[in-house]
Enzyme design. Structure first.
Site, PDB file in Angstrom:
ATOM      1  N   TYR B  91       0.843  -1.226   0.039  1.00 47.58           N
ATOM      2  CA  TYR B  91      -0.134  -0.008  -0.082  1.00 47.58           C
ATOM      3  C   TYR B  91       0.998   1.260   0.093  1.00 47.58           C
ATOM      4  O   TYR B  91       1.774   1.377   0.823  1.00 47.58           O
ATOM      5  CB  TYR B  91      -0.896   0.166   1.251  1.00 47.58           C
ATOM      6  CG  TYR B  91      -1.815   1.348   1.370  1.00 47.58           C
ATOM      7  CD1 TYR B  91      -2.606   1.605   0.556  1.00 47.58           C
ATOM      8  CD2 TYR B  91      -1.640   2.033   2.565  1.00 47.58           C
ATOM      9  CE1 TYR B  91      -3.214   2.872   0.520  1.00 47.58           C
ATOM     10  CE2 TYR B  91      -2.357   3.300   2.627  1.00 47.58           C
ATOM     11  CZ  TYR B  91      -3.085   3.756   1.790  1.00 47.58           C
ATOM     12  OH  TYR B  91      -3.769   4.828   1.752  1.00 47.58           O
ATOM     13  N   HIS B 129      -4.859   5.056  -2.292  1.00 50.66           N
ATOM     14  CA  HIS B 129      -6.176   6.009  -2.512  1.00 50.66           C
ATOM     15  C   HIS B 129      -5.832   7.250  -3.076  1.00 50.66           C
ATOM     16  O   HIS B 129      -4.676   7.742  -2.703  1.00 50.66           O
ATOM     17  CB  HIS B 129      -6.754   6.234  -0.789  1.00 50.66           C
ATOM     18  CG  HIS B 129      -7.064   4.867  -0.371  1.00 50.66           C
ATOM     19  ND1 HIS B 129      -6.562   4.194   0.658  1.00 50.66           N
ATOM     20  CD2 HIS B 129      -8.083   4.182  -0.587  1.00 50.66           C
ATOM     21  CE1 HIS B 129      -7.323   3.262   1.102  1.00 50.66           C
ATOM     22  NE2 HIS B 129      -8.074   3.139   0.104  1.00 50.66           N
TER      23      HIS B 129
END
Lengths: 907, 178
Positions: B91, B129
């Site tokens: 991530y 994101h």
């Protein structure tokens, strides 16, 4: 040895000696005890036992045994020798020399004792004795190389170089032609180079040269050989030959300033003061231009022309010097250029140049007149340079603006924070400077330099506790907790001493200053081992230069500072004897009751904390030494019985202590004004009129225009004039000397002190420090003229110093001078209102200064202090309160940026 | 950098002819983590908490500082996550380069470093994101083979739009670089 013993015991005695030499002390002790069982009064055995115990850290027993042994056998050279060794181990060299001499009286040809004696004589610089002993050694053992060399060095040291040469040549005469063998070539070469340096010292240059040509093949150190040869040729004015060698040396290292200057000398293009005729400058430029073509990678050949060029040529050279370094990013660029600020006019040229570069980079991204895009970092480095430039010119506000802009541009460059800290320090805000240095440190925790910088700034800001904790981050060495003292970290000890002194903690201040003084004593000690080592290894040139260095050791800056610090402490102790509780109460009673209470509580808390810390530390030490298995073997470090220097403060006679250090300063730093100011202050306090007068004379000799010299002169004669007429004979004598000397002082010539003072003022009317001195003396001489004196100070104008062109249009007054004037008004004149007026006035000149409480002094200089504290305390920020990134508008077009975390709950 | 500015063209295009500056990557450690904090303060309107920095350091080689002629000017901070079934994915918490140093290929260099490492360690998924209106960023990542795999509504609390995309890149054994 052990002659008076029967064979069995004589053998045992040999064992003692052998065990001592091989450091098997227990074994030796055993043997000694078994002899003593039968012959309890055997002197030599008693002595040897004592010597053995000395090595086992049982000092008092050792002395007792050795003395008893000697008493029982005064005729034994062994006993005397042992006694000498004992003294030597305690560094009591004078006593040791006496013992050796007694031993030699009994056994004059004992080589071992003679050798030990010669070492002590070298150490104590008993040079005639050293020559004598060395001669005896040579006579006894002429086949020993070391004895020849030792004899020669002894002559050299006692300023008889030609004799030293003779000895070395006689020694060479004893050698075979094929000497040296392969494994001694280096030693022999060193001896030859030493001899050549002696010839040079005696001015026998032709012979030195001849010798060099003859011995070239035998000299191993080719570099020294060539340097020496070139140096001698230069001295002989054989410039062409010298130049050729220096050019060949430059080929090896074109950055060596010594070679470059020597080439200039060969060409007749060197002047001590850096002043050159236009013609010379022309030729110098040509020289360095050709060197630059030859050695494009040398920075020295590019930098040196900046020193001699002037005006437009200087600007051009500076421009092309600075550009590539700004492109590359060289944080030290400013300190490289800073000596140029001493030259009149150059600072202004540099300012114009820097601003032009900054403007061009900012608007076009290129240097002026260039089409080549600079990397983005160039603007940041240029801003740094401009900032440092303004800092140098005491324009701190501009400097801070520029550095802030640089930080905004690239916030990750550590140097920017360090430099900003320095600027704030110069501007008079020490705690902000420390905070900045700490920020710089935090950006690379593995950097010792940043750590030390930070410690220094913390000490400057009187944050001693914090400084120690920070310093220790880099000193932990296994079990050893704090080895700053062992590492002779003197800058640290000096800065702590100064800080404690400022805070009025004289004990701790003294402790630090004396620690530094001790390092110098240790350094003097440290040469001992080299007396034998260097003779054996034949590193004679290095040895002699080391001895000469040692002779000047106490002239070193750190020692001066330590001695000055200690003297100031002792004077303060004398002036206000042991900060007694009554005095403290006096001070406190001035405060309102509530504040007093607060202060007391604060003190109590501080004391309790200090105590707790000390205990913790001790515990730490105990646990750490327990945890290490070798704990017992390690020499247990002696516990510091006086960590706060309380005993140091309780000296009987502080002035006598101070005088000890003053003498060292007078011996080694007699050209420093400070030395004689101390001498004046001390001797005035001790009522030693003639010595104080000596100090005044020295001050006038060194710099009669100095404000402090003037103060001392006036104060001295004012004091003398106020003394009653001499009564005793000795007083009359002093009087007569002074009367005889008085006319010699030009300043006094037939004038009253008031006249002398006003003449001084007239002469230095424009200078603040001089005006302050004159005002102070006016008040001393004529107390009723107090208002006039104060007016004198207040009427001083802080003019802009554009006239001299050195530093351009900047205010003349320095921050420290203004602080001193404030203290003068506050304490000597004791005029609160005037002092406050002064303070307000200076706050305008120095807005960053915390001392004057300037407008910018309360500003927080940490970019983002909340950020600091939140991370350091490990506060987890409330995720709810956070905004997410990604808002391109507020990000200045930050590209992408991805979000993160915080919304774990959402996943 | 700046998405769509020709990142792939290499790392030296902006610094004009002749001046070739050195770029390099360095690991993130507790001794230099302050550099990352300084970068983030300058780059993002968010203050990251300690866990962010711990994760970044714990990811070892995945988080890197980017240097431009010895100046730290950018960074990628990653966190290693375990998916259901035991597979590890990466991530990307932040990726950023200081404004004056964009367009020099440092962002590409940082991203490619992570791609290469994933290949070496057999990690097949990288995700991040991004706010739904951040077109530049979305374009930038798409260029590197990221695809929008999910939209999370009401992801952000204090900014509009509050929605974000999840961008994911699946790494096959062949397609290491764009």
């Amino acid at each position: 040895m052990g002659s008076s013993l029967p064979p069995k015991e004589a053998n045992l005695f040999k064992i003692i000696v052998k065990s001592y030499e091989t450091k098997q002390y227990k074994k030796g002790l055993k043997a000694a005890d078994s002899i003593l069982k039968k012959f309890p009064d055997h002197g030599e055995t008693l002595s040897m036992k004592g010597l053995t115990l000395n090595c086992m850290d049982r000092k008092s027993e050792a002395y007792e045994l050795v003395r008893r042994g000697l008493k029982n056998d005064l005729k034994s050279h062994v006993c005397w020798h042992v006694y000498g060794l004992l003294y030597r181990s305690d560094r009591e060299y004078r006593e040791a020399i006496k013992c050796y001499r007694n031993a030699l009286r009994i056994d004059p040809d004992n080589i071992e004792i003679l050798r030990d004696l010669s070492l002590l004589q070298a150490q104590m610089r008993d040079l005639s004795g050293f020559v004598e002993t060395r001669q005896q050694l040579l006579t006894l053992k002429p086949n020993h190389r070391m004895n020849w060399i030792g004899f020669a060095v002894a002559h050299h040291l006692s300023s008889n170089s030609s004799k030293a040469i003779e000895v070395l040549e006689a020694y060479e005469g004893t050698l075979e032609d094929d000497y040296p063998p392969e494994n001694e070539r280096y030693e022999h070469g060193e001896m030859l180079l030493y001899k050549i340096s002696l010839l040079e010292e005696c001015g026998m240059l032709d012979r030195a040269l001849e010798e060099m040509h003859k011995m070239e093949s035998k000299i191993v150190d080719k570099l020294s050989f060539r340097e020496q040869m070139a140096c001698i040729l230069l001295k002989l004015s054989r410039f062409d030959e010298a130049e050729k060698i220096y050019r060949s040396l430059l080929f090896m290292n074109p950055d060596n300033y010594k070679y470059l200057i020597a080439v200039q000398k060969c060409l007749g293009l060197y002047s001590e003061n850096g002043q050159y005729s236009a013609d010379d400058v022309e030729r110098l430029s040509a020289l360095y231009k050709s060197l630059k073509e030859e050695y494009s990678w040398s920075s020295a050949v590019k930098r040196i022309p900046l020193d001699f060029l002037e005006g437009a040529k200087f600007q051009e050279a500076a421009d092309s010097y600075v550009r590539p370094l700004l492109t590359k990013g060289v944080p030290s660029l400013f300190s490289d250029l800073s000596p140029l600020y001493e030259h009149p006019g150059k600072a202004n040229i540099l300012e114009q140049l820097f601003l032009k570069l900054e403007d061009s980079i900012r608007t076009s991204g290129c240097f002026p007149g260039s089409l080549q895009m600079e990397p983005p970092s160039t603007l940041m480095w240029t801003l740094l340079l401009v900032s440092q430039h303004y800092d140098r010119r005491s324009q701190y506000d501009t400097a801070l603006d520029k550095i802030d802009e640089a930080i905004l541009h690239t916030p990750t460059v550590i140097d920017l924070y360090s430099i900003k800290g320095n600027i704030l320090q110069h501007a008079g805000n020490f705690s902000a400077a420390a905070a900045l240095a700490n920020e710089a440190r935090s950006m690379d925790l593995a950097d010792r330099y940043l750590n030390s910088e930070c410690v220094m700034q913390m000490l400057q800001a009187d944050q001693v506790g914090l400084a120690e904790k920070t310093a220790v981050l880099f000193t932990k060495d296994g079990d050893q907790h704090n080895n700053l003292h062992d590492m002779q970290c003197m800058w640290y000890e000096l800065a702590s001493g100064e800080s404690y002194f400022r805070q009025g903690d004289l004990g701790r201040a003294l402790k630090n200053f004396l620690a530094v003084e001790k390092h110098y004593t240790d350094m003097t000690e440290d040469q001992f081992d080299f007396h034998s080592y260097c003779l054996r290894k034949m590193t004679l040139r290095a040895y002699v230069s080391m001895l000469k260095f040692q002779d000047r050791l106490h002239a070193h800056e750190y020692f001066q500072k330590a001695a000055a610090g200690a003297i100031r402490c002792y004077m303060k102790l004398h002036d206000s004897p042991s900060k007694s509780s009554t005095e403290e109460n006096d001070e406190m009673s001035k405060l309102p009751a509530a504040q007093r209470k607060k202060l007391r509580q604060k003190q109590k808390k501080a004391e309790a904390r200090a105590k707790r810390e000390a205990e913790e530390k001790q515990e730490d030490e105990i646990t750490s030494s327990n945890s290490s298995k070798s704990g017992k073997k390690q020499q247990s470090r002696p516990v510091d019985l006086d960590p706060r220097g309380e005993k140091l403060v309780q000296v009987e006679d502080p002035l006598a202590e101070a005088t000890k250090y003053l003498k060292l300063l007078q011996n080694s730093s007699s050209d420093s004004l400070e030395t004689h100011i101390f001498s004046f202050e001390l001797n005035m306090r001790k009522q030693k009129v003639l010595l104080a007068f000596q100090a005044v004379k020295q001050l006038i000799r060194l710099d009669g225009n100095n404000p402090d010299s003037h103060r001392c002169l006036i104060r001295f004669f004012h004091k003398i004039n106020s003394l009653p007429a001499p009564g005793t004979d000795s007083e009359k004598l002093i009087w007569n000397v002074l009367e005889a000397e008085r006319p010699d002082l030009r300043q006094l010539h037939g004038k009253s002190l008031v006249e002398v003072n006003s003449n001084f003022l007239e002469k230095h009317n424009a200078s603040l420090t001089h005006r302050a001195a004159a005002a102070e003396m006016m008040y001393l001489l004529e107390p009723d003229k107090k208002l006039q004196a104060i007016k004198l100070i207040e009427d001083s104008t802080n003019s802009t110093a554009s006239g001299n062109g050195v530093l351009g249009p900047i205010k003349e007054w320095g921050i420290q001078d203004c602080i001193n004037v404030h203290k003068l008004l506050d304490t000597v004149f004791a005029e609160q209102d005037v002092a406050n007026r002064w303070k307000i006035r200076c706050a305008e000149y120095f807005p960053c200064s915390t001392y004057f409480e300037g407008a910018r002094s309360a500003t927080s200089y940490i970019a983002d202090s909340s950020f600091e504290s939140s991370t350091e305390n490990g506060n987890v920020l409330n995720p709810e309160a956070k905004i997410k990134e990604g808002d391109a508008g507020s990000l200045n077009g930050t590209v992408h940026i991805v979000d993160d975390l915080s919304n774990l709950s959402m996943r | 950098m700046g998405a769509g500015e020709g990142e792939a063209a290499g790392s030296k295009e902006k610094s004009g002819g002749g001046v070739v500056a050195r770029t390099s990557l360095d690991g993130l450690r507790d001794k230099n983590v302050m550099q990352l904090k300084k970068l983030n303060t300058a780059l993002f309107p968010v203050r990251y908490n300690d866990k962010y920095y711990q994760d970044a350091i714990a990811s070892k080689d995945f988080s890197k500082l980017a240097y431009y002629s010895d100046i730290c000017v950018g960074a990628i901070a990653c966190r290693l996550e375990k998916k259901e079934g035991g597979a590890v994915c990466v991530y990307i918490m932040t990726l950023g380069v200081l404004a004056p140093y964009r367009g020099l290929g440092l962002g590409t260099k940082l991203l490619n470093h992570v791609f290469d490492l994933c290949v070496k360690q057999n990690i097949s998924e990288i995700y991040l994101h991004v706010q739904t209106n951040n077109d530049d960023a979305i374009a930038f990542y798409k260029k590197f083979g990221f695809e929008i795999t999910e939209t999370i509504y009401q992801y952000y609390k204090n900014i509009t739009p509050p929605d974000c995309y999840v961008l994911t890149k699946f790494i096959g054994q062949s397609a290491t670089k764009k």
